[in-house]
Write an enzyme that holds these catalytic residues in place. Structure first.
Site, PDB file in Angstrom:
ATOM      1  N   ILE A   1       2.149  -7.205   1.608  1.00 58.93           N
ATOM      2  CA  ILE A   1       1.797  -5.883   1.064  1.00 58.93           C
ATOM      3  C   ILE A   1       2.653  -4.840   1.776  1.00 58.93           C
ATOM      4  O   ILE A   1       2.512  -4.647   2.984  1.00 58.93           O
ATOM      5  CB  ILE A   1       0.310  -5.535   1.318  1.00 58.93           C
ATOM      6  N   HIS A   2       3.543  -4.202   1.046  1.00 59.67           N
ATOM      7  CA  HIS A   2       4.359  -3.179   1.702  1.00 59.67           C
ATOM      8  C   HIS A   2       4.764  -2.036   0.773  1.00 59.67           C
ATOM      9  O   HIS A   2       5.228  -1.001   1.227  1.00 59.67           O
ATOM     10  CB  HIS A   2       5.635  -3.807   2.278  1.00 59.67           C
ATOM     11  N   ARG A   3       4.569  -2.211  -0.520  1.00 59.75           N
ATOM     12  CA  ARG A   3       5.060  -1.226  -1.481  1.00 59.75           C
ATOM     13  C   ARG A   3       4.284   0.086  -1.366  1.00 59.75           C
ATOM     14  O   ARG A   3       3.065   0.090  -1.265  1.00 59.75           O
ATOM     15  CB  ARG A   3       4.935  -1.796  -2.898  1.00 59.75           C
TER      16      ARG A   3
END
Length: 225
Positions: free
Chosen positions: A73-75
């Protein structure tokens, strides 16, 4: 940047027919450039380096990993929207009650989670390099991600992918039912994940060139220059 780079290029090598279609619809046929579908160099890299990853990477033994789901999860659309991030984390927590979820946690995502006191029930590890990520993906039971590249790598390594976005540029993965858009909907993420954990990956279509993209690019350039 992508549009500018495309515009000044003499040769545009596309990973898929859809990518070629996108360029044509953007008017690139009217420019002084050549457009060719050759496959995706990412698959070339995955095929080449996954063999090396088997020998070099110790990520599985160091973290005592056996059966697990890989999650990233990084967006910004997820990390900067507290409601979306909370729903994704709730899904991860629920899936974790069935199977371990391994999450190489981006520092920015980690800071936001800590700042908002969100409870994350997963095996958190530090961000990893390319070879370790290949090994994690290859040995995972399933991939959950909002990454663009990992969606393709999951397919190349024969893993179902649940995409934590509302859309994807890799429409061929959706069409072939190996990638599933879940957005940030907790129930949808969990339902898809539990279903795919019980499903055997059988798609053997050659969607990205079969690891021959680099060869095709070189052959094309040698013929035309």
């Amino acid at each position: 940047n992508r549009i500018l780079t495309d515009r000044i290029s003499d040769y545009l090598f596309c990973p898929t027919p859809q990518a070629q279609k996108n360029l044509i619809e953007e008017g690139f046929e009217n420019f002084d450039c050549k457009i060719e579908v050759v496959g995706d160099v990412m698959e070339d890299a995955v095929r080449f380096y996954s063999k090396k990853a088997n020998k070099v990477s110790k990520i599985l033994t160091e973290n005592k990993l056996e059966e697990y789901v890989l999650c990233t999860i990084h967006r910004q659309e997820n990390t900067d929207d507290l409601d979306r991030l909370t729903q994704i984390i709730n899904a991860v927590n629920e899936i974790s009650s069935t199977i371990q979820v391994v999450l190489p946690l981006h520092p920015r995502t980690k800071a936001i989670i800590l700042k908002n006191n969100l409870q994350l029930n997963a095996k958190i590890i530090d961000p990893v390099g390319y070879l370790d990520m290949l090994n994690l993906t290859k040995n995972a039971k399933l991939v959950l991600t909002d990454s663009g590249g990992l969606q393709k790598e999951a397919f190349m390594l024969k893993k179902f992918c649940i995409t934590l976005r509302d859309e994807t540029e890799w429409v061929e993965l959706i069409e072939n039912e190996v990638n599933f858009l879940a957005g940030a909907d907790t129930k949808k993420i969990v339902s898809l994940a539990l279903n795919k954990l019980k499903t055997t990956f059988t798609c053997d279509k050659n969607l990205y060139g079969g690891g021959k993209a680099s060869e095709k690019i070189v052959e094309y350039l040698l013929k035309t220059t």
